[in-house]
Design a protein around this motif. Structure first.
Motif: not given
Length: 390
Positions: A243-254
């Motif tokens: 989550x720390x490395x991939x999640x984006x600021x627009x809310x898209x998450x692993x």
């Protein structure tokens, strides 16, 4: 026993070469140390270039790949909390298919069995003899008996730890290697895909990759110390890292899931030249290894096989040796191109121990460039789907 082409190793290179030769009326025998069950159950990733996809279809072993593989027209680069897409098809007219290597092996084994060309599994004590003559042979043990396989050519497809490369005198070989100071922590998990396409993420904590194995099984990796142990990573810690490395600021998450496999793999680049000596020829990991960042490993093996098939066919149908004589030179053009692309992708996406803030910002600047410049994105896309080298 005698055959025209003796092949050591029943990985994608050895099996595909045997099948392609069969389609051209050329006999071969494949020898493999492992069992059929072992080679078909060893789970390895698979991103197939356009040329690999086309060749499997042309050879009649691509039906399941087309039905079950995930056709991707692009991938995403994640960095600085955002994701940007590389439109492979829009930029090159080509695409890739995510289809695991062990599934390709299953298809190839089935094809060889159907053609009465099943590999000899479970062989041991393999040795190569007479490669500087016109009648080389492979000696091996199978089911307690020693056998000699007489052939016209020996093809070594037995990986980096096999006997084939070592059969070429060290004085005639030059080995090039780069060992990277990091590895990949890989997981397989149950759950729905986190993305419709692959995500390559660069983060100050390190690289991460999100991919799909099937609609219900996902494959993910993150950069780690190659000497680390999977026992040090609980499921909660793994998901927190991803989550720390991939999640984006627009809310898209692993998307989290139940993890059922964990492993750590090291990273290295390797090329051995020459890829031939006398009547012995190397293909696939026996001659070269790339870090998986560029998704080139199996595709390079298939490219080697394409060149070898053409060269062996010319020998048997036209009595020509020129294509075989030029095999290393032809294959190495593509190999070095792929090695460079994999090195470039690896260097751009991973946290480099000891890198200064200046050097870290250069990585971000490179990612900004390839995701905003059509020319730079096209170059990346062309390399990713597979550069054709004559």
């Amino acid at each position: 026993m005698r055959t025209q082409v003796g092949i050591i190793g029943a990985g994608p290179a050895g099996l595909l070469l045997s099948h392609l030769l069969h389609l051209r009326g050329i006999d071969s025998v494949v020898l493999e140390a492992r069992s059929r069950e072992q080679i078909e159950s060893t789970i390895r990733a698979g991103v197939l270039e356009q040329g690999t996809m086309d060749l499997l279809i042309e050879a009649g072993v691509g039906a399941r790949m087309q039905a079950e593989g995930a056709l991707h027209h692009g991938f995403e680069l994640a960095f600085e909390g955002k994701r940007r897409r590389i439109d492979l098809t829009g930029l090159t007219g080509h695409s890739i298919t995510v289809y695991a290597q062990h599934e390709v092996i299953k298809d190839l084994v089935a094809a060889r069995v159907a053609a009465d060309g099943a590999p000899r599994f479970g062989v041991s004590n393999v040795s190569i003899h007479g490669i500087e003559t016109d009648s080389p042979s492979i000696r091996y043990q199978h089911e307690g008996e020693t056998h000699d396989l007489q052939c016209d050519f020996v093809i070594g497809c037995d990986g980096s730890q096999g006997v084939s490369r070592a059969a070429i005198p060290q004085a005639l070989r030059q080995d090039f290697e780069r060992v990277y100071p990091f590895g990949w922590f890989g997981i397989l998990c149950e759950g729905v895909p986190s993305s419709e396409e692959l995500i390559y993420a660069r983060h100050e904590r390190g690289f991460a990759l999100v991919s799909t194995r099937s609609p219900n099984v996902q494959r993910m990796y993150f950069q780690c110390d190659p000497k680390d142990s999977v026992d040090n990573w609980s499921d909660d810690r793994i998901w927190a890292e991803l989550h720390a490395r991939v999640d984006s600021h627009d809310g898209r998450q692993v998307v989290d899931g139940k993890i059922f496999q964990k492993n750590i793999v090291g990273m290295r680049s390797f090329v051995s030249t020459t890829m031939q000596h006398g009547r012995l020829f190397l293909a696939g990991d026996a001659a070269h290894i790339v870090p998986p960042t560029g998704a080139k490993g199996m595709n390079l093996a298939v490219a080697d096989v394409r060149v070898l098939t053409r060269a062996l066919s010319a020998f048997y149908t036209e009595n020509r040796m020129d294509l075989l004589d030029g095999y290393s030179e032809t294959a190495l053009k593509r190999i070095w191109r792929a090695e460079h692309f994999s090195y470039w992708m690896t260097s751009m996406m991973h946290r480099i121990e000891g890198a200064t803030p200046f050097e870290q910002q250069l990585q971000v600047a490179e990612l900004e460039y390839v995701t905003t410049s059509r020319a730079a994105a096209t170059a990346m896309a062309e390399n990713y789907v597979g550069v054709a080298v004559a």
